[in-house]
Every structure is written in C-alpha cells, then in structure tokens.
Write an enzyme that holds these catalytic residues in place. Sequence first.
Site, PDB file in Angstrom:
ATOM      1  N   VAL A   1       6.560  12.279  58.864  1.00  0.00           N
ATOM      2  CA  VAL A   1       6.111  13.653  58.653  1.00  0.00           C
ATOM      3  C   VAL A   1       6.143  14.045  57.175  1.00  0.00           C
ATOM      4  CG1 VAL A   1       6.868  14.336  60.953  1.00  0.00           C
ATOM      5  CG2 VAL A   1       8.424  14.610  59.014  1.00  0.00           C
ATOM      6  N   GLU A   2       5.531  15.204  56.866  1.00  0.00           N
ATOM      7  CA  GLU A   2       5.432  15.749  55.510  1.00  0.00           C
ATOM      8  C   GLU A   2       4.858  14.725  54.533  1.00  0.00           C
ATOM      9  OE1 GLU A   2       8.827  17.782  53.965  1.00  0.00           O
ATOM     10  OE2 GLU A   2       8.970  19.154  55.647  1.00  0.00           O
ATOM     11  N   GLY A   3       3.840  14.021  54.967  1.00  0.00           N
ATOM     12  CA  GLY A   3       3.232  12.982  54.147  1.00  0.00           C
ATOM     13  C   GLY A   3       3.835  11.638  54.491  1.00  0.00           C
TER      14      GLY A   3
END
Length: 769
Positions: free
Chosen positions: A452-454
């Site tokens: 997640v988050e990149g």
Amino acid sequence: MISNQKLEQGEGGLPAHGFRRNRISRRVYDWARGALPRLSATERQALGAGDVWWDRDLFAGSPDWQKLLAVPKAAVSERERRFLDGPCRELCGMLDDWQISFELRDLPPEVWDFMRRERFFGMIIPEEHGGLGFGAYAHSEVVRLISTRSLTAAITVMVPNSLGPGELLLQFGTEAQKRHWLPRLADGREIPCFGLTSPEAGSDAASMTDEGVVTWGEHDGERVLGLRLNWHKRYITLGPVATVLGLAVKTRDPEGLLGGPEDLGITVVLVPTDAPGVEIGRRHLPCMQAFQNGPNKGHDVFLPLDAVLGGRDCIGQGWTMLMSALAAGRGISLPSLSAAGVTLGARTTGAYARVREQFGIPIGRMEGVQVRLARLAALSYQLEAARWLTCSALDAGHHPVVISAIMKTHATYRLRTAIDDAMDVHAGKTIIDGPSNYLGNYYRAVPVGITVEGANLLSQNFIIFGQGAIRCHPHLLDEMMALEADDREAGLDAFDAAFWAHVRHSAGNVFRAWGRAWTGARIGPAPKGPVAHHFRRLSRYASALSLVADLALLTIGGALKRKEMISARLGDILSELYLLSAVLKRFEDEGRQEADLPLVAWCMETGASTIERRFDEVLRNFPSRGLAALARLVVLPAGVRAPGPDDETIKRCAAIVFEPGEARERLTAGVYCGETGSVKELEDAFALVVAVEPLRRRLRQAEAGGIDQALERGVISREEAERLRQAEAAVARVIAVDDFAPEELSPLARQKAPDEGGPGFRRENRASA
C-alpha cells in the site's frame, strides 16, 4: 519555464563565455533536446511536489556532517507526552487483538467511541479547528505505540492522519472547506477515506478511468455548475465506514464550460458517502487483517464545483496534491508501524530466547539464534534512528518526497526480515494462532505494508533513484527545465550555466571518489569521536554514488528509467546512505552510548556490504564497458571488500536483547506490555528466569538434580525453591500454545457430533484402519 532574458554582453558584443556557449553548450543542448523525451504533465507535477533535504547533501557527494548533527533531535512536547501516557496507553489497554481480528473482525464500539472522544482522528488537525495539533514525531509515536498492541487499531488511527482528506484540506483546502470539514474530522463526526486505486489503475494512477465531467445539474434544488462523477475504487482503507470520500478522478470539460481545454487532469473531489449514486460499505479482508477496507462505486453522482478540494482553481491539480501529501504521510505512517513491529520482535524474541531452553541451554546461546537476535536488535536501532530523523525533517516543515519513499520502502522490507527472524526463533510458539500469539498478526500483515501507499517495487525501481537523481542532483533539474524551455535562446542560456556547473561538480567528484576509495576512506571530513571512521566511509560512498549516477545519466540518458535494475541498485545505495547517516546521528544524539557501539557496527558493516555489492552490480551491467572499467578503478579499486559484521559483533548485538539492562530498555522502549496478556507473561517470565539464574547455576554445580532433591539436600532454601518453581511455572505459561475445541473452529463440527459421522468419527475410523 525559462523566461526570455537579455544575454550578458562581453567584449565585441558577444555573450560572456561566448565560445563555450556557442561551440560546446549549444551542441550539447541541441543533442539533448533531440535525444531526451519531453516531460509529461504527470512527471512535471511529480517533480514539483514536496522538496529535498538531507538526501540532496548525500547525492551531491560531499555531505556536511555538522549540518546533519545540528538537526534537532525529534522530541514530543509536554502536552503530547501527556496524551501518549494517558489516552494512548488507555486505548492500548482496551484492545484485545485476538478478539478484534478473529471474533469481531472490527474494533469494538467502545473503542471507536473512545477514539472519537479523545480525537485520535484529528492528531494533525490544528487546535483552532478542534484537533490535537500534534507534530509529525508525536503522530509517529502514537501510531508506533498502538501498533505494538493492535495493527487494526493503529491503521484505523493512522489513515485519517496521513493520506486523506484531512492532510489535503490542510494543504490545499479553501477556507470554507476547512471551516466545514476539519472540526468534523477532528471529533470523529466524519470518518474519512481516500479513493485512488481502481481496478484499471494501481501504481499507475494516471491510467485511471474514473471520471468527473463538468456539466450543469441539480443540487439542493438549484441548477449549478458541477461534476458528474462515475468511478470504481478498491482497496480503500476505512471506506466501508467512511462518511466522506476524497475521490481522485480524471476531469473533462467537453462543452468548454470552464473556458479551457477538454482534458483537465486529475482532480480531488470531496464526496459525502450518502450522496445519491454512491455505493459503499462492502469489505475486503486484507491478509486476514480486520481494519476496515473495501471497494466503492459511484454512478452519475453530481456535486457542485464547491466540492472540488481547493475549489474551482484546483481542478486538474490532483496529482500534485497526492504527491505532496504522500511526501509527508508516507514518511510517518508505515515507517512507524514497521519500527513498532521490529522493536516488538526484538524485545519478545530476546526474552523468549532466554526463557526457552533446548538441549539444556537457553536457545539464545546458540549461535544460529544469535544471528537472528543480532539482526533484530540492529534493525530496531536503525529503523528508530531513521524514524526520528525523518520526523525531525517533517517537523521542520520539509516534505521530502524521496526520503519518504526510502522510509516506506525500506522500513516495510526490514519489517519483513525482522518478523521472519522472530518467527524463526519462536518456531511453533508463533505459528499456532490464538490469544497468546503476539507475532502472528504482524507476519500476516507484512505484505499489506509492502503493497500500500505506493508498491515497494515501484518505489524501489522508479521513484527513489528516478526522482532522487533529478530532485537531489545539484544541477540536473536545472538542466532539464532549460531543455524544456519554449524560448530556445533563453533555454540555452540557462542550460549553459547549469551544464558547466555540472561539469565542475562531476570533476570534483572524480577526485573526491578516487581519493577516498584509494585511501580506504581514511581522508574526508568527519566529526571527531568513536565513529569518525564510519562518517568518512559514508563520505566515500556518497562521492562514489554521485560519480556513478552522473556516468549512468551520461551513457544511458532518458532510457535510464527503463533500466529498472540499474535504477533500483543506485536507489538502494542512496537509501542505505540515508539510513546509515540516521544511525550515526542517533549515536551522537544519545550521547555516544558505548553499549550501542555493536549495533552501530552491525548497521554500518551490513550497509557497507550492500552498498559495495550494488556498485559492483551496476558496473557489471553498465552499457559502456570502458567507462565501467574506469569507474571501477575509481570507486572500487580493490573490488567488494565489505564482508558484513563479524561474529563477535553479532554476539554482542544479540546479547543486548538477550540480557536485561539499560541498553535493552533503551533499544526497545515504547513497546506496550500492559498489565495482562501474553507479552506481559513473557516479560514476567524473563524477569523471573534472570533472577533465578544464580540458583540454577548452584543446582548444576552441586549436581543436585531437581528442585525437590536440592531442597532435601539443603542446597537451596524453601524460599529459593519457591522462586524456582515460580520461574518454571511462568516459563510453562509462555511456551504453551493455544488449542480449541473442534466446534470453535469449524461449522461442520458444530453441525455434527463425532458419533453422527462428523470429523472426529472419520479420524477415528482412519486411525483404526
């Protein structure tokens, strides 16, 4: 863009440095404009988001260590400390991770109410808007403490305070939007989520098909200009319970109602989830984690332009908003959770290795186990150091996009390594799920943090070096902007200045890298003290990175972003330099604790080994073999010479978490042990085992056999015998694992009794057969 400028005139009416400009710079400029691809709008916005900080000093090749040491050590205020010691610890005491994860699949209602009442969702919102107004480090400390108790609770607190409407409203919202939304977000009347990922667009957000079309429509009984929204998002944390959705969509104006182009770019819209046409509430189950996460859709949802985050002027600015918000949130949330997991693993594994015996000795005295204990201890030291340094930058007002990518990527990767080590040592204790398993949930959650988050693969292969080379290089961005100039002559002027500054910089780096490598890092600036040689070693590697990066850009050019393996290796070097500088700063900030020197040595030797291997891999795969040979002669004249930590360093690091003492407490501070539960039982057993170690030694020396025999022979007193029995009972509780009645685990077992042909009956028949 470069504006038109009058050229500075020299003798004969020619521009200053006319020969250089006209004969050399012009040729390079013309070649580069033809050879390099133009920046896309998305790339421009990404390069304009956030800023650079210590990463720029490292990339420039000659870091100023006094500048680093002058950065104030991260600290919380008295008010923030009261919150950590009060509501935050009270919240931890309310959390039963087994109940949350396997029985309720959610936080209990009283926990949700408590978090709202104590404004956990408004940590980053200023006090004037009803929030707590905490700094980045306090925010990080809260997430870290809760993470040692429950990941579901930590993520629930983390998301509203990182990437989401709150952060974006603070940076980009209109005053009216701030007045309306921020107080409601702060006290939990509104629960936010952020919708970016869709089935068609994961890491490549620019390929999303979610759309907002500018049109006229009805809203609250009036005909207004707005956006008609259609979307399908997934993996949205807090989505199933959210009341406001920060929605990223591509915007179009096919009728020209705004008086501009049709395609307007990515826009962020604040969507009330009770708006007509919104479908939300279904849940995903990410790696068996119970935090709220799920898909959502919208069909012909109409909202006025006032719903655009930042107002009408911010239509099309969504990508800049996202990158800027990520530059802050990505440096706090998952690094804090990862640091918590590594530290929890270090503390519990060290204690378990002391109380658990095999072959008549604590397993922590076995060298194979010591390798894992050492890595756990050193990674805990390193991640905490990097977390402190990054939070110091954020609290100083920086938004370091490259450092945030480094932190998110390498913190979550190190968490995976650490939890694997902890599971290896605990063995059966932590593969059996149940209320007494304090590591299993972290093990399952690791892939979530990495994704997640990149996604880490994207960050490692593209962002860290790709953006780092452009943003952190002292001259490259200026050269690129000059090449992008619409006015060719103005662009040439700017390029000429940047290009020759780049040449001078590169020439200096050749001599710095050569001198530092050939002397074995014995020359170069460094603060005096017991780790001065480590500072000089990092200076050597920094100058080598700057040189090799320049050669890669020169020989590969714009195609470097497609040479992902080379880019990832150079990014790994930059990442190691940042993490290792943080280690040295922590050592200095904490007063040069002698007991921590083995941890510093482990980090530096392991990091140096990684850096030299990455340099070797880059040069072995360099397209220009001649330049690769010359570069190797300068930066790795003796080849890869960093073997990693030696056995003595490993044993000394392992001892820090295996033995009680101030060093162990300093290293693993901030782990919530509580008044009850499996971690508290382990802590108690650890203390008892250490306390009775002299008695057990006496029994062995006297060859007295068991406790009863020793008591009969007078080797120990009754009080001492009782202490030994208490320790044995405590250890038995710790090494015990959970088991369940069949009907607790299987609906089939609940439906059929064994004598009715259920699973128990079948097992018995197979056994008889």
